[in-house]
Design a protein around this motif. Sequence first.
Motif, PDB file in Angstrom:
ATOM      1  N   MET A  15      34.219  53.982  32.157  1.00 34.45           N
ATOM      2  CA  MET A  15      34.715  53.676  33.787  1.00 34.45           C
ATOM      3  C   MET A  15      34.765  53.890  35.137  1.00 34.45           C
ATOM      4  SD  MET A  15      39.401  54.258  33.299  1.00 34.45           S
ATOM      5  CE  MET A  15      39.085  53.046  32.544  1.00 34.45           C
ATOM      6  N   TYR A  16      34.551  53.366  36.348  1.00 36.18           N
ATOM      7  CA  TYR A  16      34.133  52.915  37.485  1.00 36.18           C
ATOM      8  C   TYR A  16      35.636  52.599  37.522  1.00 36.18           C
ATOM      9  CZ  TYR A  16      31.542  54.527  41.189  1.00 36.18           C
ATOM     10  OH  TYR A  16      30.658  55.399  42.294  1.00 36.18           O
ATOM     11  N   LYS A  17      35.826  53.766  38.902  1.00 36.29           N
ATOM     12  CA  LYS A  17      37.243  53.132  39.161  1.00 36.29           C
ATOM     13  C   LYS A  17      37.052  53.875  40.651  1.00 36.29           C
ATOM     14  CE  LYS A  17      39.713  56.713  37.257  1.00 36.29           C
ATOM     15  NZ  LYS A  17      41.092  56.595  35.621  1.00 36.29           N
ATOM     16  N   GLY A  18      38.395  53.247  41.844  1.00 38.16           N
ATOM     17  CA  GLY A  18      38.676  54.060  43.303  1.00 38.16           C
ATOM     18  C   GLY A  18      39.160  53.176  44.122  1.00 38.16           C
ATOM     19  N   ARG A  33      43.125  48.582  47.943  1.00 37.22           N
ATOM     20  CA  ARG A  33      43.492  47.622  46.345  1.00 37.22           C
ATOM     21  C   ARG A  33      42.623  49.092  45.851  1.00 37.22           C
ATOM     22  NH1 ARG A  33      46.825  45.568  48.418  1.00 37.22           N
ATOM     23  NH2 ARG A  33      47.192  43.531  48.608  1.00 37.22           N
ATOM     24  N   TRP A  34      43.534  49.377  44.956  1.00 39.99           N
ATOM     25  CA  TRP A  34      42.744  50.470  43.568  1.00 39.99           C
ATOM     26  C   TRP A  34      41.675  49.137  42.310  1.00 39.99           C
ATOM     27  CZ3 TRP A  34      41.628  55.289  43.155  1.00 39.99           C
ATOM     28  CH2 TRP A  34      41.524  55.618  41.719  1.00 39.99           C
ATOM     29  N   PHE A  35      40.634  49.782  42.516  1.00 44.23           N
ATOM     30  CA  PHE A  35      39.818  48.642  41.641  1.00 44.23           C
ATOM     31  C   PHE A  35      39.383  50.211  40.578  1.00 44.23           C
ATOM     32  CE2 PHE A  35      39.651  45.956  44.841  1.00 44.23           C
ATOM     33  CZ  PHE A  35      39.379  44.786  44.710  1.00 44.23           C
ATOM     34  N   LEU A  42      36.084  44.173  35.828  1.00 40.24           N
ATOM     35  CA  LEU A  42      36.090  44.722  37.096  1.00 40.24           C
ATOM     36  C   LEU A  42      37.763  44.163  37.541  1.00 40.24           C
ATOM     37  CD1 LEU A  42      35.858  46.245  39.883  1.00 40.24           C
ATOM     38  CD2 LEU A  42      35.113  44.461  41.340  1.00 40.24           C
ATOM     39  N   SER A  43      38.998  45.004  37.709  1.00 39.54           N
ATOM     40  CA  SER A  43      40.092  45.214  37.811  1.00 39.54           C
ATOM     41  C   SER A  43      40.790  45.967  39.254  1.00 39.54           C
ATOM     42  CB  SER A  43      40.823  45.453  36.822  1.00 39.54           C
ATOM     43  OG  SER A  43      40.328  44.921  34.850  1.00 39.54           O
ATOM     44  N   TYR A  44      41.501  44.890  39.404  1.00 38.74           N
ATOM     45  CA  TYR A  44      42.571  45.637  40.845  1.00 38.74           C
ATOM     46  C   TYR A  44      43.501  45.939  40.753  1.00 38.74           C
ATOM     47  CZ  TYR A  44      43.861  41.461  42.642  1.00 38.74           C
ATOM     48  OH  TYR A  44      44.210  39.965  43.137  1.00 38.74           O
ATOM     49  N   TYR A  45      43.945  46.302  41.418  1.00 39.09           N
ATOM     50  CA  TYR A  45      46.061  47.212  41.713  1.00 39.09           C
ATOM     51  C   TYR A  45      46.287  47.210  42.763  1.00 39.09           C
ATOM     52  CZ  TYR A  45      44.829  47.699  35.955  1.00 39.09           C
ATOM     53  OH  TYR A  45      43.776  47.677  35.395  1.00 39.09           O
ATOM     54  N   ARG A  46      47.707  47.576  43.094  1.00 39.50           N
ATOM     55  CA  ARG A  46      47.705  47.641  44.262  1.00 39.50           C
ATOM     56  C   ARG A  46      48.111  49.147  44.208  1.00 39.50           C
ATOM     57  NH1 ARG A  46      53.563  43.478  46.249  1.00 39.50           N
ATOM     58  NH2 ARG A  46      52.298  41.763  46.729  1.00 39.50           N
ATOM     59  N   THR A  47      48.333  50.100  44.058  1.00 33.24           N
ATOM     60  CA  THR A  47      48.792  51.546  43.378  1.00 33.24           C
ATOM     61  C   THR A  47      48.260  52.153  42.221  1.00 33.24           C
ATOM     62  OG1 THR A  47      50.619  51.277  42.364  1.00 33.24           O
ATOM     63  CG2 THR A  47      50.447  51.070  45.085  1.00 33.24           C
ATOM     64  N   GLN A  48      47.527  52.923  41.924  1.00 36.78           N
ATOM     65  CA  GLN A  48      47.229  53.559  40.722  1.00 36.78           C
ATOM     66  C   GLN A  48      48.193  53.271  39.912  1.00 36.78           C
ATOM     67  OE1 GLN A  48      45.563  57.665  40.739  1.00 36.78           O
ATOM     68  NE2 GLN A  48      44.994  56.901  43.375  1.00 36.78           N
ATOM     69  N   ALA A  49      49.745  53.601  40.274  1.00 35.90           N
ATOM     70  CA  ALA A  49      51.120  53.490  39.143  1.00 35.90           C
ATOM     71  C   ALA A  49      51.071  51.904  38.722  1.00 35.90           C
ATOM     72  CB  ALA A  49      52.125  53.620  39.714  1.00 35.90           C
ATOM     73  N   CYS A  55      48.528  44.405  35.771  1.00 38.92           N
ATOM     74  CA  CYS A  55      47.468  44.037  36.899  1.00 38.92           C
ATOM     75  C   CYS A  55      47.284  43.414  38.307  1.00 38.92           C
ATOM     76  CB  CYS A  55      46.008  43.660  35.699  1.00 38.92           C
ATOM     77  SG  CYS A  55      44.336  43.263  36.044  1.00 38.92           S
ATOM     78  N   ARG A  56      45.966  42.813  38.667  1.00 38.97           N
ATOM     79  CA  ARG A  56      46.265  42.197  39.870  1.00 38.97           C
ATOM     80  C   ARG A  56      45.091  40.793  39.621  1.00 38.97           C
ATOM     81  NH1 ARG A  56      51.662  41.869  41.986  1.00 38.97           N
ATOM     82  NH2 ARG A  56      52.266  44.114  41.980  1.00 38.97           N
ATOM     83  N   GLY A  57      44.609  41.044  39.037  1.00 34.37           N
ATOM     84  CA  GLY A  57      43.446  40.270  38.433  1.00 34.37           C
ATOM     85  C   GLY A  57      42.569  40.790  37.912  1.00 34.37           C
ATOM     86  N   THR A  58      41.564  40.196  37.185  1.00 30.03           N
ATOM     87  CA  THR A  58      40.595  40.651  36.434  1.00 30.03           C
ATOM     88  C   THR A  58      38.981  39.686  37.162  1.00 30.03           C
ATOM     89  OG1 THR A  58      41.345  42.156  34.640  1.00 30.03           O
ATOM     90  CG2 THR A  58      39.608  41.236  34.333  1.00 30.03           C
ATOM     91  N   ILE A  59      37.359  40.105  36.911  1.00 35.84           N
ATOM     92  CA  ILE A  59      36.563  39.750  36.727  1.00 35.84           C
ATOM     93  C   ILE A  59      35.531  39.496  35.721  1.00 35.84           C
ATOM     94  CG2 ILE A  59      35.670  40.613  39.145  1.00 35.84           C
ATOM     95  CD1 ILE A  59      34.315  37.131  39.898  1.00 35.84           C
ATOM     96  N   ASN A  60      34.953  38.788  34.857  1.00 32.93           N
ATOM     97  CA  ASN A  60      33.879  39.524  34.143  1.00 32.93           C
ATOM     98  C   ASN A  60      32.293  38.908  35.027  1.00 32.93           C
ATOM     99  OD1 ASN A  60      32.516  39.713  32.027  1.00 32.93           O
ATOM    100  ND2 ASN A  60      33.316  38.172  31.160  1.00 32.93           N
TER     101      ASN A  60
END
Length: 799
Positions: A15-18, A33-35, A42-49, A55-60
Amino acid sequence: MSESKPPTPTPPGDMYKGWLFKWTNYIKGYQRRWFVLSNGLLSYYRTQAEMGHTCRGTINLATANIAVEDSCNFVISNGGAQTYHLKASSEVERQRWITALELAKAKAVHMQAESDDSGDDCPAVPPSSGQGGGCRNLEIQSTLRTLGSKVEDLNTCNDLIVKHGSALQRSLSELEGIRVVGDMGEKMRQVTERATLFRITSNAMINACRDFLSLAQNHSKRWQKALQAERDQRIRLEETLEQLAKQHNHLERAFRGATVLPSSFSNPALANKGGASVKGDASDEDDDNEFFDAMEDPAGFITVPADPKYHSVACLSIRRSGSNVSGLSSEIGMDEQSVNFDEQSMVSNPESPPPLELEPVRQRRTRIPDKPNYYLNLWSIMKNCIGKELSKIPMPVNFNEPLSMLQRLSEDLEYYELLDKAAKCQSSLEQMCYVAAFTVSSYSTTVHRTGKPFNPLLGETFELDRLKDCGYRSLCEQVSHHPPAAAHHASSEKGWTLRQEITLASKFRGKYLSIMPLGSIQCLFDKSDNHYSWKKVTTTVHNIIVGKLWIDQSGEIDVVNHKTGDRCHLKFAPYSYFSRDVPRKVTGVVTDKEGKAHYVLSGTWDEKMEFSRIMQSSKGENGTEGKQRTVYQTLKAKEIWRKNPLPEGAENMYFFSSLALTLNDPEEGVAPTDCRRRPDQRLMEDGRWDEANAEKQRLEEKQRTVRREREREAVKAASSPEEAVTEDSITDSPSKTDAVETGTEANEVFDESTHPDSYQALWFEKLDDPVSGETLHVYKGGYWEAKEQGSWDMCPEIF
């Protein structure tokens, strides 16, 4: 970019996140955003919580293209459907993300190719025992050849990268020696830095390839030996099974040819074998009944849900071990399996009383006449009523629905099963979750119900007797007309009691109508003596003048257990066009008396609610308002409530639920003051709205007459000059005269709350609750006894 530099992302395992900045629109620009990069996604969120629930969005990445724009910006696109414009805080961080994304993409493409070709290695028809070993051997040899070719490719790439990287470094060193002025020198430094990063990345890939090559060479012989051992073991097992089958055949033939002997002596060897088998089964059962505590070895993480193995192992223990149900319920929450187990144990208990003779359950109606299409200009009625209270506005039945407010109040019991399950809970915190879900479920019937219920007449009642088919019955009575107040009492054979007194305050604001319930609701459980109380949120009806009417619920509810001090804080988020949250969202946290959080509830008030047990909590980063948010580590969410689907054709029947369709169904034996006997409401349901409006005016005028008589009696009964009121001040009151002329529903200046002796409720009495400290009308008994006797002499004639 004015914020402080975010922490450098680190890759824990696969896993890679930041943090990255993502382009949203021309108004907001880039937003932080938190990816999270995991398993080729690859998914992203507004916050880590948000990682635990939204989940706000995901791309393959397997089908995505990665392009670098400048020193910090890069773009990820999958062909037009999704495109992410991203920005890192520095060039080094961008290069790390690019490297991680490229590696993840290559791995995703490889895994996709393997999954496409996975069914082509062996024939679809299972081979025989002799052919199986040959197919497996060929498969192993093919895999080894493929690994060998891949290793050769990696060696070739290694040589090329070393050769080209050295040449690039030499060329850059030669260019660096040339004297240039201005920006050329800065460009050279940037190129050198990029080349250095390329070399670092290449070295990392080279080291990884070298490690892979070394491991493959060291362990290839060991793998071959392990595979050969597995194949030999399988052959031995097949031979053993064949021998056992032959022995079984021989024993069956010997049994058929032998003389008839007692079953215990017919075949001692077989009996011994069966005994061994029983022993083996018992040992397996003991293994299955092994209990794993859900709190063992919690995973070390901050904002993601707890390890799924806790939830799966806990559910497995519930299914396999009946003795551990109650203990597990107190640790991780009651499951449906535990509820079913309790019900089965109650049924099979020999000490339970014998079942009563079954009586046929009454078949209730499933349809009412369709709503007529009458046009009426709402603005012509409402334009002079801005700022007034809703109960003082003369409204024709065209804006009503054929139900009384007392019947709408009884609709809160549509999901009574939640209280039945709460009554069985051993833990007060679990019970709080079900009670909180019940409070939310009472709003699910309002999402499409834009019609106004009939204002009950003073003394009007409504009974809902579902004792035979659902185990509960309830009674409502209009105990005050100004201010309008209704008292409700419901009791169940499952051991709970619900009582509430609702006083509505409403204001018309022009574009919307606000309805504020001011009363209190209480729920009591006989077994645990837990006493809960809460209040309702504000209901808002939008687009009164123009557009389609729609309803929203907003505000906060605090459900309090007065015995244990437990509390559930529910927040109904108001709808906002600019919000990205789910519409009609409800969130809540269950805490004990010390303030420690144990459960999280989430969902929507018009669809479903879920709850999760909190394993760990920590302080997260500051939110948009500068407040430090709490991050909860939870188990997998479980659904606690879901809305029942509406009946077919509900859009033509005022969007009534299945329960609402039965509320106005005529019944024999109800009180003369019951809503089902109200003529204007019955005429409206039948589609005769003109007659219903005339009947409504007649009932209102009759109520005014009765009210005047009651006021006169109150004047005569006054014992002191301070309490006396002259008849002239009553009959000639300007506000009263105006009210009669405008045709309002008898909401004059006389207030029952200031004259407690003017009207006494028939089935309820006003008491102070010693537990909650609130004053409300409590059922004093006698209604159901009067119904059994058929004696309604004490009921006033209000219709």
